[in-house]
Design a protein around this motif. Structure first.
Motif, short mmCIF file in Angstrom:
data_model
loop_
_atom_site.label_atom_id
_atom_site.label_comp_id
_atom_site.label_asym_id
_atom_site.label_seq_id
_atom_site.Cartn_x
_atom_site.Cartn_y
_atom_site.Cartn_z
N LEU A 19 0.86 -1.18 0.00
CA LEU A 19 0.00 0.00 0.00
C LEU A 19 0.90 1.23 0.00
N ASN A 20 0.68 2.13 -0.96
CA ASN A 20 1.55 3.30 -1.12
C ASN A 20 0.93 4.56 -0.52
N CYS A 21 1.82 5.46 -0.09
CA CYS A 21 1.39 6.74 0.48
C CYS A 21 2.40 7.80 0.10
N SER A 22 1.91 8.96 -0.33
CA SER A 22 2.80 10.07 -0.70
C SER A 22 3.39 10.72 0.54
N ILE A 34 5.30 9.56 9.12
CA ILE A 34 4.22 8.79 8.50
C ILE A 34 3.75 7.72 9.47
N ALA A 35 2.45 7.43 9.45
CA ALA A 35 1.87 6.37 10.28
C ALA A 35 0.76 5.69 9.49
N TRP A 36 0.71 4.38 9.57
CA TRP A 36 -0.37 3.61 8.96
C TRP A 36 -1.29 3.12 10.06
N TYR A 37 -2.61 3.31 9.85
CA TYR A 37 -3.63 2.89 10.79
C TYR A 37 -4.56 1.89 10.12
N HIS A 38 -5.15 0.98 10.93
CA HIS A 38 -6.06 -0.04 10.44
C HIS A 38 -7.38 0.10 11.19
N LEU A 39 -8.49 0.24 10.45
CA LEU A 39 -9.82 0.32 11.04
C LEU A 39 -10.55 -0.98 10.75
N ARG A 40 -10.91 -1.69 11.81
CA ARG A 40 -11.63 -2.96 11.68
C ARG A 40 -12.50 -3.14 12.92
N ALA A 41 -13.74 -3.46 12.70
CA ALA A 41 -14.69 -3.72 13.79
C ALA A 41 -14.70 -2.55 14.78
N LYS A 42 -14.77 -1.34 14.24
CA LYS A 42 -14.86 -0.10 15.01
C LYS A 42 -13.63 0.15 15.89
N ARG A 43 -12.51 -0.49 15.58
CA ARG A 43 -11.25 -0.25 16.30
C ARG A 43 -10.25 0.36 15.34
N PHE A 44 -9.66 1.45 15.75
CA PHE A 44 -8.70 2.21 14.94
C PHE A 44 -7.32 2.01 15.58
N VAL A 68 -1.00 -12.13 4.01
CA VAL A 68 -2.31 -11.55 4.32
C VAL A 68 -3.26 -12.62 4.86
N THR A 69 -3.95 -12.28 5.94
CA THR A 69 -4.93 -13.18 6.55
C THR A 69 -6.27 -12.43 6.67
N GLU A 70 -7.29 -13.14 7.14
CA GLU A 70 -8.60 -12.52 7.31
C GLU A 70 -8.56 -11.37 8.31
N SER A 71 -7.66 -11.41 9.26
CA SER A 71 -7.58 -10.33 10.25
C SER A 71 -7.06 -9.03 9.65
N ASP A 72 -6.55 -9.08 8.43
CA ASP A 72 -6.06 -7.87 7.76
C ASP A 72 -7.15 -7.12 7.02
N VAL A 73 -8.35 -7.69 6.93
CA VAL A 73 -9.47 -7.04 6.26
C VAL A 73 -9.83 -5.76 7.00
N GLY A 74 -10.18 -4.71 6.26
CA GLY A 74 -10.61 -3.46 6.86
C GLY A 74 -10.13 -2.28 6.06
N LEU A 75 -10.17 -1.11 6.67
CA LEU A 75 -9.73 0.11 6.03
C LEU A 75 -8.35 0.48 6.55
N TYR A 76 -7.48 0.91 5.63
CA TYR A 76 -6.13 1.35 5.98
C TYR A 76 -6.01 2.84 5.70
N PHE A 77 -5.45 3.56 6.66
CA PHE A 77 -5.28 5.00 6.56
C PHE A 77 -3.81 5.34 6.68
N CYS A 78 -3.35 6.17 5.77
CA CYS A 78 -1.98 6.67 5.81
C CYS A 78 -2.02 8.10 6.31
N GLY A 79 -1.35 8.36 7.42
CA GLY A 79 -1.30 9.71 7.98
C GLY A 79 0.12 10.25 7.89
N THR A 80 0.25 11.51 7.49
CA THR A 80 1.58 12.13 7.38
C THR A 80 1.58 13.48 8.08
N LYS A 81 2.77 13.88 8.56
CA LYS A 81 2.94 15.17 9.22
C LYS A 81 4.17 15.85 8.63
#
Length: 191
Positions: A7-10, A17-27, A71-84
């Motif tokens: 997964l790429n991020c500018s 930079i930080a990558w976050y994972h949102l799954r089952a209402k947990r960020f 990759v496993t089923e636990s990796d399913v969800g939304l991924y967010f790339c945050g930069t500062k």
């Protein structure tokens, strides 16, 4: 299952930079890194699972890549790339959705709400006879959401209005002072 995805991020003009994972209402914070003092090194500052997650950067550190190994089923969800950059605010790129194709809607591991696909990148994983990765960029290729676009145009409209209002007020003040000087000159002329 078991394939690797990237997964790429500018990171242009960004230093953290930080990558976050949102799954089952947990960020959850997955991994974070920052550039070194010279701006030519890339240092990982936090990694939730170093055997499963890795982050790399290109030569000029303008793009950072999150690599998820096996990759496993636990990796399913939304991924967010945050930069500062130099500010304390973190800026997030559009989210990336990771879903497993061929799962039932009641399966809690599946992202079933595909109505937001126009505002994020969507990745489907197929488990039929092997691993198949498909990455689709949404129709919105410039990365600007409708809300952001409305705020930008609203901001431009407000700036134009303020400029117009300031011009009218300044013109009124100039006219008033000119009028006063004219009356003063007229009074002095009759004496």
């Amino acid at each position: 299952m078991g394939a690797n995805i990237s997964l790429n991020c500018s990171m242009t003009n960004r230093y953290v930079i930080a990558w976050y994972h949102l799954r089952a209402k947990r960020f959850n914070l997955l991994i974070s890194a920052e550039t070194g003092i010279t701006g030519r090194t890339f240092l990982t500052t936090y990694n939730q699972n170093s055997s499963h997650l890795k982050m790399t950067a290109d030569t000029w550190i303008t793009r950072a890549t999150l690599v998820i190994s096996g990759v496993t089923e636990s990796d399913v969800g939304l991924y967010f790339c945050g930069t500062k950059s130099d500010t304390t605010e973190m800026h997030f790129d559009k989210p990336i959705s990771l879903a497993i194709e061929g799962r039932h809607a009641e399966d809690p591991c599946t992202v079933t709400d595909f109505s937001l696909t126009s505002s994020y990148t969507f990745i489907k994983l197929s488990v039929k006879g092997g691993m198949e990765l498909q990455k689709e960029d949404a129709d919105n290729t410039d990365g600007v959401t409708t809300t952001e676009r409305a705020l930008m145009f609203g901001g431009v409209g407000l700036a134009v209005f303020v400029f117009f209002l300031a011009t009218v007020i300044a013109g009124g003040i100039i006219h008033y002072h000119g009028w006063q000087k004219g009356w003063a000159a007229a009074k002095n002329a009759h004496l």
